[in-house]
Write a protein that holds these residues in place. Structure first.
Motif, PDB file in Angstrom:
ATOM      1  N   PRO A   3     -12.710 -24.209 -69.081  1.00  0.00           N
ATOM      2  CA  PRO A   3     -12.490 -23.955 -67.649  1.00  0.00           C
ATOM      3  C   PRO A   3     -11.978 -22.543 -67.377  1.00  0.00           C
ATOM      4  CG  PRO A   3     -11.639 -26.104 -68.228  1.00  0.00           C
ATOM      5  CD  PRO A   3     -12.069 -25.458 -69.511  1.00  0.00           C
ATOM      6  N   TRP A   6     -14.916 -20.144 -67.730  1.00  0.00           N
ATOM      7  CA  TRP A   6     -15.815 -20.327 -66.578  1.00  0.00           C
ATOM      8  C   TRP A   6     -15.259 -19.609 -65.355  1.00  0.00           C
ATOM      9  CZ3 TRP A   6     -16.124 -22.544 -61.689  1.00  0.00           C
ATOM     10  CH2 TRP A   6     -17.413 -22.857 -61.233  1.00  0.00           C
ATOM     11  N   PRO A 227     -12.338 -25.832 -53.902  1.00  0.00           N
ATOM     12  CA  PRO A 227     -11.252 -24.899 -54.241  1.00  0.00           C
ATOM     13  C   PRO A 227     -11.443 -24.160 -55.556  1.00  0.00           C
ATOM     14  CG  PRO A 227     -10.461 -27.183 -54.110  1.00  0.00           C
ATOM     15  CD  PRO A 227     -11.854 -27.174 -53.605  1.00  0.00           C
ATOM     16  N   PHE A 228     -12.000 -24.823 -56.583  1.00  0.00           N
ATOM     17  CA  PHE A 228     -12.081 -24.157 -57.892  1.00  0.00           C
ATOM     18  C   PHE A 228     -13.319 -23.275 -58.039  1.00  0.00           C
ATOM     19  CE2 PHE A 228      -9.148 -27.656 -58.616  1.00  0.00           C
ATOM     20  CZ  PHE A 228      -8.074 -26.936 -59.105  1.00  0.00           C
ATOM     21  N   ILE A 229     -14.202 -23.284 -57.004  1.00  0.00           N
ATOM     22  CA  ILE A 229     -15.253 -22.267 -56.930  1.00  0.00           C
ATOM     23  C   ILE A 229     -14.772 -21.137 -56.030  1.00  0.00           C
ATOM     24  CG2 ILE A 229     -17.641 -21.768 -56.305  1.00  0.00           C
ATOM     25  CD1 ILE A 229     -18.135 -24.829 -56.595  1.00  0.00           C
ATOM     26  N   ALA A 231     -11.817 -20.238 -55.171  1.00  0.00           N
ATOM     27  CA  ALA A 231     -10.638 -19.462 -55.609  1.00  0.00           C
ATOM     28  C   ALA A 231     -11.018 -18.226 -56.434  1.00  0.00           C
ATOM     29  CB  ALA A 231      -9.663 -20.353 -56.381  1.00  0.00           C
ATOM     30  N   VAL A 235     -10.726 -14.336 -54.866  1.00  0.00           N
ATOM     31  CA  VAL A 235      -9.840 -13.376 -55.544  1.00  0.00           C
ATOM     32  C   VAL A 235     -10.656 -12.218 -56.118  1.00  0.00           C
ATOM     33  CG1 VAL A 235      -8.256 -13.033 -57.481  1.00  0.00           C
ATOM     34  CG2 VAL A 235      -8.047 -15.077 -56.058  1.00  0.00           C
TER      35      VAL A 235
ATOM     36  N   ILE B  29      -3.647 -18.577 -53.423  1.00  0.00           N
ATOM     37  CA  ILE B  29      -4.791 -18.980 -54.252  1.00  0.00           C
ATOM     38  C   ILE B  29      -4.479 -18.774 -55.733  1.00  0.00           C
ATOM     39  CG2 ILE B  29      -7.184 -18.398 -54.843  1.00  0.00           C
ATOM     40  CD1 ILE B  29      -7.569 -17.728 -51.815  1.00  0.00           C
ATOM     41  N   LEU B  30      -3.865 -17.629 -56.074  1.00  0.00           N
ATOM     42  CA  LEU B  30      -3.515 -17.359 -57.472  1.00  0.00           C
ATOM     43  C   LEU B  30      -2.470 -18.351 -57.972  1.00  0.00           C
ATOM     44  CD1 LEU B  30      -3.407 -13.452 -57.597  1.00  0.00           C
ATOM     45  CD2 LEU B  30      -4.940 -14.952 -58.883  1.00  0.00           C
ATOM     46  N   SER B  33      -4.186 -21.675 -58.538  1.00  0.00           N
ATOM     47  CA  SER B  33      -5.006 -21.647 -59.748  1.00  0.00           C
ATOM     48  C   SER B  33      -4.131 -21.755 -60.986  1.00  0.00           C
ATOM     49  CB  SER B  33      -5.820 -20.343 -59.805  1.00  0.00           C
ATOM     50  OG  SER B  33      -6.585 -20.183 -58.635  1.00  0.00           O
ATOM     51  N   ALA B  36      -2.927 -25.255 -61.440  1.00  0.00           N
ATOM     52  CA  ALA B  36      -4.000 -26.119 -61.928  1.00  0.00           C
ATOM     53  C   ALA B  36      -4.219 -25.913 -63.426  1.00  0.00           C
ATOM     54  CB  ALA B  36      -5.279 -25.846 -61.148  1.00  0.00           C
ATOM     55  N   PHE B  37      -4.214 -24.643 -63.868  1.00  0.00           N
ATOM     56  CA  PHE B  37      -4.475 -24.379 -65.278  1.00  0.00           C
ATOM     57  C   PHE B  37      -3.309 -24.800 -66.159  1.00  0.00           C
ATOM     58  CE2 PHE B  37      -7.939 -21.631 -63.792  1.00  0.00           C
ATOM     59  CZ  PHE B  37      -8.924 -22.108 -64.631  1.00  0.00           C
ATOM     60  N   ASP B  41      -4.905 -29.809 -64.162  1.00  0.00           N
ATOM     61  CA  ASP B  41      -5.280 -30.689 -63.052  1.00  0.00           C
ATOM     62  C   ASP B  41      -6.344 -30.002 -62.201  1.00  0.00           C
ATOM     63  OD1 ASP B  41      -5.459 -32.323 -60.881  1.00  0.00           O
ATOM     64  OD2 ASP B  41      -3.492 -31.813 -60.064  1.00  0.00           O
ATOM     65  N   TYR B  42      -7.635 -30.274 -62.517  1.00  0.00           N
ATOM     66  CA  TYR B  42      -8.715 -29.619 -61.789  1.00  0.00           C
ATOM     67  C   TYR B  42      -9.385 -30.559 -60.796  1.00  0.00           C
ATOM     68  CZ  TYR B  42      -8.010 -26.774 -65.900  1.00  0.00           C
ATOM     69  OH  TYR B  42      -7.441 -26.045 -66.880  1.00  0.00           O
ATOM     70  N   GLY B  43      -8.830 -31.760 -60.640  1.00  0.00           N
ATOM     71  CA  GLY B  43      -9.448 -32.725 -59.728  1.00  0.00           C
ATOM     72  C   GLY B  43      -9.141 -32.366 -58.297  1.00  0.00           C
ATOM     73  N   LEU B  51     -13.453 -31.512 -66.927  1.00  0.00           N
ATOM     74  CA  LEU B  51     -13.121 -30.146 -66.577  1.00  0.00           C
ATOM     75  C   LEU B  51     -14.206 -29.379 -65.824  1.00  0.00           C
ATOM     76  CD1 LEU B  51     -11.124 -29.230 -69.802  1.00  0.00           C
ATOM     77  CD2 LEU B  51     -10.310 -30.205 -67.655  1.00  0.00           C
ATOM     78  N   LEU B  55     -14.684 -28.292 -61.815  1.00  0.00           N
ATOM     79  CA  LEU B  55     -14.622 -26.896 -61.395  1.00  0.00           C
ATOM     80  C   LEU B  55     -15.822 -26.527 -60.544  1.00  0.00           C
ATOM     81  CD1 LEU B  55     -13.361 -24.975 -64.550  1.00  0.00           C
ATOM     82  CD2 LEU B  55     -12.165 -25.314 -62.400  1.00  0.00           C
ATOM     83  N   GLY B  78      -2.316 -27.960 -57.688  1.00  0.00           N
ATOM     84  CA  GLY B  78      -2.977 -26.655 -57.626  1.00  0.00           C
ATOM     85  C   GLY B  78      -4.004 -26.582 -56.509  1.00  0.00           C
ATOM     86  N   ALA B  79      -4.829 -27.642 -56.388  1.00  0.00           N
ATOM     87  CA  ALA B  79      -5.913 -27.637 -55.403  1.00  0.00           C
ATOM     88  C   ALA B  79      -5.364 -27.473 -53.990  1.00  0.00           C
ATOM     89  CB  ALA B  79      -6.736 -28.918 -55.515  1.00  0.00           C
ATOM     90  N   ILE B  82      -4.390 -23.897 -53.364  1.00  0.00           N
ATOM     91  CA  ILE B  82      -5.594 -23.080 -53.190  1.00  0.00           C
ATOM     92  C   ILE B  82      -6.175 -23.287 -51.793  1.00  0.00           C
ATOM     93  CG2 ILE B  82      -7.987 -22.756 -53.935  1.00  0.00           C
ATOM     94  CD1 ILE B  82      -7.079 -23.404 -56.788  1.00  0.00           C
TER      95      ILE B  82
END
Lengths: 278, 132
Positions: A3, A6, A227-229, A231, A235, B29-30, B33, B36-37, B41-43, B51, B55, B78-79, B82
């Protein structure tokens, strides 16, 4: 791929997109959407959603530097934004009814035509411009300090009605496809309205944030902004556009124009391909 | 000459709004992130997820309610952090237009007050339409 890897690759793509985008007055969506879908396997809707958020980021981050340097024409930008915001709303509403394939192909051709015109045009586009009474009355004529020329460069705004119409169409495309629309506004502002390329780029960039926020809000409310795309994209694009904004002030006009024509060519091939084969 | 000063201060206010809007949203956002890392916890706020699909946003719907956002912020998901940053980022241009409206009102530029108010109305309308 972990992750973290990625995320870092997505961020790196976004830094490049933000850099190119802020140099030529586009939001970077043209680079981000194909990269996320073709290289990173992201769903096109989520890629477009992340892209439109990135467009907001590019415009806001770069405009905070342009505005301070007084390159963008805020009065003109605010006036044209009426058309662009209205267009973005219409585009977002029409997105449910119109087959986008035809639009992709049409705009691919339009971008190609614009790129050819841009490559042929002379540096100084302010000759043979008809006077515009409305632009006079609204006091839209302006000037900016050009670092590469080392002096204040004044200009007069012409063909305001044409600019208004093009801004409406650019807003509509932004709402439909999730791009900023600067790629359509900048050549018209430069060639038809008589605004120097750097001022046109900065003004377009200034407007795009508002236009893109309009589209981004729709995607955000729908839950398409993952959010994970978004973010690493946001940035990365902010970082890239910061670098771009620093470069723009001192860069020779020629290189900005060449870069812009290059982006036009890439964008037109991408859009025509999508329109015809996908 | 007063209109020149007025326009200059407008530009400075707008410049500061854009700068701080981007800075704060970037920090959120940082921070999200990083959370989360660190927590893995990326859900979409529901704990552990596979994972990469998570993402890439392939794990289905994503809650958009204020209740989810605030409970997520409180429990350091984390989500959620963000999403708060992204929401601030999207509203930064709206604050910019609002600042222009105020500036044109202060400087009694009625034509451009009307123009900037029209833009603000259109942007807010689009937010409402997006939520509908």
């Amino acid at each position: 791929m972990t992750p973290l890897e990625w995320t870092l690759i997505v961020a790196l793509i976004s830094v490049s997109a933000g850099l190119v985008g802020s140099l030529v007055g586009v939001g970077g969506g043209i680079v981000i959407v194909p990269a996320l879908t073709l290289l990173m396997g992201v769903d096109i809707r989520h890629a477009i959603a992340a892209s439109i958020v990135a467009v907001v980021a590019t415009s806001s981050a770069a405009a905070s530097t342009y505005v301070r340097e007084r390159m963008s024409n805020i009065r003109l930008g605010m006036l044209l934004e009426i058309a662009t915001a209205a267009g973005a709303i219409c585009g977002a509403l029409l997105a449910n009814f119109i087959q986008p394939r035809a639009l992709y192909a049409l705009f691919g051709i339009l971008l190609l035509w614009t790129g050819l015109n841009m490559a042929r045009s002379r540096q100084d586009a302010s000759h043979n411009l008809p006077p515009d009474a409305l632009a006079d009355r609204l006091k839209l004529h302006s000037s900016y300090y050009d670092r590469s020329l080392g002096r204040e460069l004044g200009y007069r705004v012409s063909r305001l009605r044409l600019g208004f119409g093009v801004s409406y169409i650019a807003g509509m495309v932004s709402g439909l496809l999730g791009v900023g629309g600067g790629i359509m506004k900048v050549p018209v502002m430069n060639l038809a309205m008589g605004i120097p390329l750097k001022a046109a780029t900065a003004t377009s960039n200034f407007m795009i944030g508002i236009t893109a926020a309009t589209g981004a809000a729709v995607y955000f409310m729908r839950g398409d902004v993952k959010p994970f795309i978004a973010a690493p994209v946001a940035v990365g694009v902010i970082a890239g556009s910061k670098i771009g904004a620093r470069l723009l002030g001192g860069m020779k006009l020629r290189y900005v124009k060449y870069a812009f024509v290059g982006v036009l060519a890439v964008a037109s091939v991408q859009m025509i391909y999508r329109g015809l084969f996908q | 000459m007063s209109s020149n000063n007025g326009e200059l201060s407008t530009e400075l206010v707008i410049s500061q709004i854009l700068r701080w809007g981007v800075r704060v949203s970037l920090a959120l956002i940082l921070f999200g992130s990083l959370l989360a890392f660190v927590n893995g916890d990326y859900g979409a706020g529901w704990g552990e997820a596979d994972l990469l699909p998570a993402l890439r946003g392939e794990n289905g719907g994503f809650p958009r309610s204020l209740g989810w956002l605030f409970s997520g912020l409180a429990s350091f998901k984390g989500a959620a952090w963000i999403v708060a940053g992204l929401a601030l980022l999207i509203s930064t241009p709206v604050m910019r237009v609002t600042a222009s409206v105020v500036a044109f009102a202060i400087h009694k530029d009625r034509t451009f007050l009307l123009i900037s108010l029209s833009v603000l109305t259109l942007v807010l309308l689009s937010f409402a339409l997006g939520g509908a």
